[in-house]
Design an enzyme around this catalytic site. Structure first.
Site, PDB file in Angstrom:
ATOM      1  N   HIS A  83       1.088  27.167  11.108  1.00 54.81           N
ATOM      2  CA  HIS A  83       0.833  26.005  10.629  1.00 54.81           C
ATOM      3  C   HIS A  83      -0.344  24.720  10.517  1.00 54.81           C
ATOM      4  O   HIS A  83       0.088  23.643  11.041  1.00 54.81           O
ATOM      5  CB  HIS A  83       2.318  25.415  10.843  1.00 54.81           C
ATOM      6  CG  HIS A  83       1.880  25.301  12.626  1.00 54.81           C
ATOM      7  ND1 HIS A  83       3.462  25.646  13.827  1.00 54.81           N
ATOM      8  CD2 HIS A  83       1.473  24.848  13.577  1.00 54.81           C
ATOM      9  CE1 HIS A  83       2.838  25.728  14.968  1.00 54.81           C
ATOM     10  NE2 HIS A  83       1.010  25.242  14.627  1.00 54.81           N
ATOM     11  N   HIS A 138       3.289  19.201  18.476  1.00 54.18           N
ATOM     12  CA  HIS A 138       1.561  18.789  18.955  1.00 54.18           C
ATOM     13  C   HIS A 138       1.533  17.486  19.887  1.00 54.18           C
ATOM     14  O   HIS A 138       0.276  16.934  20.044  1.00 54.18           O
ATOM     15  CB  HIS A 138       1.222  19.732  17.934  1.00 54.18           C
ATOM     16  CG  HIS A 138       0.924  21.000  17.501  1.00 54.18           C
ATOM     17  ND1 HIS A 138       1.581  21.122  16.064  1.00 54.18           N
ATOM     18  CD2 HIS A 138       0.563  21.816  17.416  1.00 54.18           C
ATOM     19  CE1 HIS A 138       1.818  22.480  16.491  1.00 54.18           C
ATOM     20  NE2 HIS A 138       0.795  23.014  17.307  1.00 54.18           N
ATOM     21  N   HIS A 154      -4.797  32.798  17.849  1.00 49.56           N
ATOM     22  CA  HIS A 154      -5.357  31.450  17.416  1.00 49.56           C
ATOM     23  C   HIS A 154      -6.172  30.882  19.307  1.00 49.56           C
ATOM     24  O   HIS A 154      -5.227  30.487  19.364  1.00 49.56           O
ATOM     25  CB  HIS A 154      -6.062  30.292  16.495  1.00 49.56           C
ATOM     26  CG  HIS A 154      -4.512  29.405  16.562  1.00 49.56           C
ATOM     27  ND1 HIS A 154      -3.156  29.818  16.552  1.00 49.56           N
ATOM     28  CD2 HIS A 154      -4.234  27.926  16.845  1.00 49.56           C
ATOM     29  CE1 HIS A 154      -2.146  28.921  16.725  1.00 49.56           C
ATOM     30  NE2 HIS A 154      -3.155  28.148  16.610  1.00 49.56           N
ATOM     31  N   GLU A 192       2.278  30.518  20.136  1.00 50.02           N
ATOM     32  CA  GLU A 192       3.022  29.910  19.101  1.00 50.02           C
ATOM     33  C   GLU A 192       3.992  31.283  18.201  1.00 50.02           C
ATOM     34  O   GLU A 192       4.456  31.138  18.315  1.00 50.02           O
ATOM     35  CB  GLU A 192       2.331  29.070  17.908  1.00 50.02           C
ATOM     36  CG  GLU A 192       1.924  27.811  18.842  1.00 50.02           C
ATOM     37  CD  GLU A 192       0.846  26.955  17.636  1.00 50.02           C
ATOM     38  OE1 GLU A 192       0.681  25.740  18.241  1.00 50.02           O
ATOM     39  OE2 GLU A 192       0.845  27.328  16.826  1.00 50.02           O
TER      40      GLU A 192
HETATM   41  C1  DHB Z   1      -5.226  24.160  14.055  1.00 48.91           C
HETATM   42  C2  DHB Z   1      -3.985  25.300  13.951  1.00 48.91           C
HETATM   43  C3  DHB Z   1      -2.744  24.597  14.786  1.00 48.91           C
HETATM   44  O1  DHB Z   1      -1.336  25.607  15.009  1.00 48.91           O
HETATM   45  C4  DHB Z   1      -2.768  23.666  14.645  1.00 48.91           C
HETATM   46  O2  DHB Z   1      -1.332  23.291  15.590  1.00 48.91           O
HETATM   47  C5  DHB Z   1      -3.776  22.980  14.524  1.00 48.91           C
HETATM   48  C6  DHB Z   1      -5.250  23.534  14.287  1.00 48.91           C
HETATM   49  C7  DHB Z   1      -5.921  25.165  13.000  1.00 48.91           C
HETATM   50  O3  DHB Z   1      -6.577  26.727  13.526  1.00 48.91           O
HETATM   51  O4  DHB Z   1      -6.918  24.672  12.734  1.00 48.91           O
HETATM   52 FE    FE Z   2      -0.400  24.694  15.741  1.00 49.75          FE
END
Ligand code: DHB
Ligand code: FE
Length: 278
Positions: A12, A59, A191, A238
């Site tokens: 997302h 978030h 990530h 997540e």
């Molecule tokens: C990014 C990924 C995320 O899950 C999020 O909530 C905000 C930013 C990203 O990779 O930029």
């Molecule tokens: Fe996120």
């Protein structure tokens, strides 16, 4: 009784929303990501769900660090989106499915999940972008948002999120309605946005996790939250939303389509569409 047609999971990343707003879907950077959704659009046209139950993590738009429920279920007639400061266009409100929300809340509390109930709830990019990816021409389904805290420690364990998913799935299937429900989970895959490991991606783990959701869905529940953070990054955790989604769509599933593309922004972007077979 209501029927679960399947489960959909996707990353997302906010930049996706920017790309949609600017119409960049066919640009070389974005095409391998957006093309992954085309077979899912065809499947959704076939199965035509009426309702989406969406596991996602807020978030900081609706819940901030001062008040952070572990599990929160929306029970509002509509869910508004608001400016998160990413330069994303603010979308019109999403329609709630209030009767199912309360049914899910009642069944969850009965099953010892002490959820927070939200009769007002702002929804952030983790809710809006996936719905736009699955239904680019506009959202035809009513919704029940379910938030799982992945923002502030302590986080619920993978095992607990799996169990939450199972309980939500049972609640949906015992809902006195002839509606068709799709379960959606958003977030991940690997990530990390902050700290020394910013930019961390773990492709072997992501692919193993995606494969496990098909054939061995409880596989990831062997890991503690700290192990998951180590393997997938601080935000990669997540993936708990994917686990909850598969918990709600138990037993054998048919793979409609999967896609995995590195990177979108800082994220290993994954997508799975699974049709329920029972
Ligand atoms: C990014 C990924 C995320 O899950 C999020 O909530 C905000 C930013 C990203 O990779 O930029
Ligand atoms: Fe996120």
């Amino acid at each position: 009784m209501a029927r679960i047609v399947g489960g959909l999971t996707t990353s997302h990343v906010p930049a996706i929303g920017g790309a949609i707003a600017k119409g960049l879907q066919q640009e070389p950077y974005w095409k391998p990501f957006f093309d992954g959704f085309l077979p899912v659009h065809a499947w959704l046209d076939e199965v035509k769900p009426d309702v989406a139950v969406v596991f996602y993590n807020d978030h900081g738009l609706n819940f901030f660090l001062d008040k952070m429920p572990t599990f929160a279920v929306g029970a509002a007639p509509e869910y508004r989106n608001a400016d998160e400061g990413w330069g994303l266009p603010t979308l019109p409100p999403f329609q709630g499915e209030v009767d199912l929300s309360w049914h899910v809340i009642e069944r969850l509390v009965e099953r010892d999940f002490d959820v927070t109930t939200c009769q007002e709830m702002l929804v952030d990019h983790a809710f809006t972008i996936p719905l736009k990816l699955f239904w680019p021409r506009g959202c035809p389904v009513t919704t029940v948002p379910i938030c799982i805290n992945t923002v502030q420690f302590p986080l619920p364990s993978a095992r607990r999120c799996w169990q939450l998913g199972q309980a939500v799935g049972e609640a949906i299937r015992s809902w006195d309605s002839d509606k068709r429900v799709v379960v959606i989970g958003t977030g991940g895959l690997s990530h990390q946005l902050d700290g020394e490991r910013a930019g961390f991606i773990n492709k072997p783990f992501d692919l193993k996790f995606m494969d496990s959701l098909l054939h061995d869905p409880e596989w990831a529940t062997q890991y503690s939250i700290h192990e998951l953070v180590e393997k997938t990054g601080t935000q990669g955790v997540e993936l708990l939303m994917w686990l909850a989604t598969r918990g709600a769509v138990p037993g054998f599933v048919r793979k409609v389509h999967t896609n995995y593309h590195i990177p979108i922004s800082n994220t290993a972007a994954g997508m799975m569409a699974l049709e329920a077979l029972e």
